[in-house]
Design a protein around this motif. Sequence first.
Motif, PDB file in Angstrom:
ATOM      1  N   ASP A  49       3.310 -20.118 -44.197  1.00  0.00           N
ATOM      2  CA  ASP A  49       1.966 -19.585 -44.463  1.00  0.00           C
ATOM      3  C   ASP A  49       0.900 -20.649 -44.210  1.00  0.00           C
ATOM      4  OD1 ASP A  49       3.016 -17.166 -45.183  1.00  0.00           O
ATOM      5  OD2 ASP A  49       2.808 -17.473 -47.351  1.00  0.00           O
ATOM      6  N   LEU A  50       1.152 -21.847 -44.720  1.00  0.00           N
ATOM      7  CA  LEU A  50       0.188 -22.938 -44.528  1.00  0.00           C
ATOM      8  C   LEU A  50       0.033 -23.271 -43.048  1.00  0.00           C
ATOM      9  CD1 LEU A  50       0.671 -25.681 -47.273  1.00  0.00           C
ATOM     10  CD2 LEU A  50      -1.208 -24.072 -46.968  1.00  0.00           C
ATOM     11  N   GLU A  51       1.167 -23.273 -42.342  1.00  0.00           N
ATOM     12  CA  GLU A  51       1.146 -23.569 -40.916  1.00  0.00           C
ATOM     13  C   GLU A  51       0.301 -22.527 -40.173  1.00  0.00           C
ATOM     14  OE1 GLU A  51       1.155 -25.710 -38.013  1.00  0.00           O
ATOM     15  OE2 GLU A  51       2.179 -26.505 -39.769  1.00  0.00           O
ATOM     16  N   GLU A  85      -5.129 -27.663 -49.941  1.00  0.00           N
ATOM     17  CA  GLU A  85      -4.978 -27.295 -48.530  1.00  0.00           C
ATOM     18  C   GLU A  85      -5.513 -25.871 -48.287  1.00  0.00           C
ATOM     19  OE1 GLU A  85      -2.585 -29.031 -46.085  1.00  0.00           O
ATOM     20  OE2 GLU A  85      -3.342 -27.634 -44.584  1.00  0.00           O
ATOM     21  N   THR A  86      -5.192 -24.987 -49.200  1.00  0.00           N
ATOM     22  CA  THR A  86      -5.599 -23.586 -49.059  1.00  0.00           C
ATOM     23  C   THR A  86      -7.104 -23.420 -49.279  1.00  0.00           C
ATOM     24  OG1 THR A  86      -3.449 -23.184 -50.068  1.00  0.00           O
ATOM     25  CG2 THR A  86      -4.831 -21.268 -49.666  1.00  0.00           C
ATOM     26  N   TYR A 134       6.310 -20.779 -47.817  1.00  0.00           N
ATOM     27  CA  TYR A 134       4.966 -21.254 -48.107  1.00  0.00           C
ATOM     28  C   TYR A 134       4.489 -22.179 -46.986  1.00  0.00           C
ATOM     29  CZ  TYR A 134       0.997 -23.056 -50.653  1.00  0.00           C
ATOM     30  OH  TYR A 134      -0.279 -23.397 -51.019  1.00  0.00           O
ATOM     31  N   ASP A 135       5.405 -23.021 -46.519  1.00  0.00           N
ATOM     32  CA  ASP A 135       5.097 -23.893 -45.382  1.00  0.00           C
ATOM     33  C   ASP A 135       4.657 -23.079 -44.167  1.00  0.00           C
ATOM     34  OD1 ASP A 135       5.555 -26.360 -46.528  1.00  0.00           O
ATOM     35  OD2 ASP A 135       7.714 -26.238 -46.196  1.00  0.00           O
ATOM     36  N   ASP A 180      -1.141 -28.499 -52.222  1.00  0.00           N
ATOM     37  CA  ASP A 180      -1.037 -27.195 -51.561  1.00  0.00           C
ATOM     38  C   ASP A 180      -2.226 -26.301 -51.886  1.00  0.00           C
ATOM     39  OD1 ASP A 180       1.307 -27.943 -50.403  1.00  0.00           O
ATOM     40  OD2 ASP A 180       2.584 -26.968 -51.892  1.00  0.00           O
ATOM     41  N   ALA A 220      -5.678 -16.808 -47.287  1.00  0.00           N
ATOM     42  CA  ALA A 220      -5.668 -17.941 -48.225  1.00  0.00           C
ATOM     43  C   ALA A 220      -5.695 -17.447 -49.671  1.00  0.00           C
ATOM     44  CB  ALA A 220      -6.852 -18.866 -47.947  1.00  0.00           C
ATOM     45  N   ARG A 237      -3.312 -23.282 -40.767  1.00  0.00           N
ATOM     46  CA  ARG A 237      -3.725 -24.426 -39.955  1.00  0.00           C
ATOM     47  C   ARG A 237      -3.966 -24.019 -38.501  1.00  0.00           C
ATOM     48  NH1 ARG A 237       0.810 -27.638 -41.963  1.00  0.00           N
ATOM     49  NH2 ARG A 237       0.122 -28.317 -44.016  1.00  0.00           N
TER      50      ARG A 237
END
Lengths: 244, 244
Positions: A12-14, A83-84, A9-10, A80, A67, A17
């Motif tokens: 994906d978030l990275e 963030e998305t 998941y990190d 989280d 997202a 970003r």
Amino acid sequence: MPDHIVSSYDTDLEDLRRSISEMGGIAEKMMTDASNALVRRDVPLAQAVIAADRRLDTLQREIEERAILLIARRQPMAIDLRETVSAIRVSNDLERIGDLAKNVAKRVVAIAEQIQPQKIVIGVQHMSDLVQEQLKDVLDAYGSRDTKAALDVWERDDAIDALYNSLFRELLTYMMEDPRNISFCTHLLFCAKNIERIGDHTTNIAETIDYLVTGVNSLAESDRPKNDASNYATVDLPLPGASA
Amino acid sequence: MPDHIVSSYDTDLEDLRRSISEMGGIAEKMMTDASNALVRRDVPLAQAVIAADRRLDTLQREIEERAILLIARRQPMAIDLRETVSAIRVSNDLERIGDLAKNVAKRVVAIAEQIQPQKIVIGVQHMSDLVQEQLKDVLDAYGSRDTKAALDVWERDDAIDALYNSLFRELLTYMMEDPRNISFCTHLLFCAKNIERIGDHTTNIAETIDYLVTGVNSLAESDRPKNDASNYATVDLPLPGASA
């Protein structure tokens, strides 16, 4: 308990970003280039701005899709999820900023051959400088999750709106003074309006940063320091002999 | 296998549809009222348009929040996911349509006291009629998931852009003919631009309907039948004796 536990998941978030950061870079460059193209009557530069917009559209669509899939597959909660959601919102604003910069660039192509009293263009350039600074600052604030810097951007929109109002009146006056200025000044008016609206999108991003960090839409739901009276502005006819 | 099995999910989707429908009704009424206010110089009607925008903003935010939570909690796939994503997209477009109608209404307040040659306003009214029809048709197409009707709206945007181009030139000409028209015509130019952009948002909604039903962004990724050359338009000075 950590905020989230799935480590992919990190990743994906990275990725999200990184894409937002790429969009931010493109939008900033488009805005700066459009403004420089206007001041220097640089048609090739304007055409480069027009061409750059396609990449921004593609990135925006990709970010939205990724997202949404991320929300559906990983059911993020709290920070989280915010963030998305913020990635979707910010990418929308950056895509719109690109559209507005592209529109300025198109107008540069239109007016490149016309008489351009430099003092008129300088007012637009000054406003554009302020908005470029807003855009840079809000992207930095987004990168560092800095709500104080975001609030600062949000509050400065007022000054840009005030500048736009005075520019609007000034351009109308130039048009009344000499009809040869009308076509050129009309395009400049739309350029100024586009730049002012880019400023509005930087305040949207500031509001998203506030929501991302605090979890509430407090800025977005408060009244903006809105000072755009140009919708209501009119200018008295300054023609000599017509003052009766 | 049915497309989805959780029946409270149906209730959630039904709620989203109802909110979108409410937004559509408000946006349509704002657009019609703004246009009528402009033609009739009806300041109280314009002020009602300005006041109505707040409800649209609230609904848009609610729809986005509910749709995101729905995706996170129920992990919809295929058509249900598209239905939810489409609700977010359409609510964004309707919110922007409201903003644009509100901006027209603000300008009505500004120019209500000015000389308004009726023949100039009529061109804007004609364009506004076409865009109102587009908005009505695309909202009907969204309600009935009718891709054929959506494609029809999408294709008709071309005609609106062409009309806007000729209106742009016409308004510039009026300004050059008589400087007393400048302030009024400038506001009308922005009104026309806002109405043309409402037309763009109806084509966005048409693209969303296509994505919702087919699952691919085929319309959105094809080239729009874009005919907005006004960004490039200039008008030669028609002043007698200035033709050299």
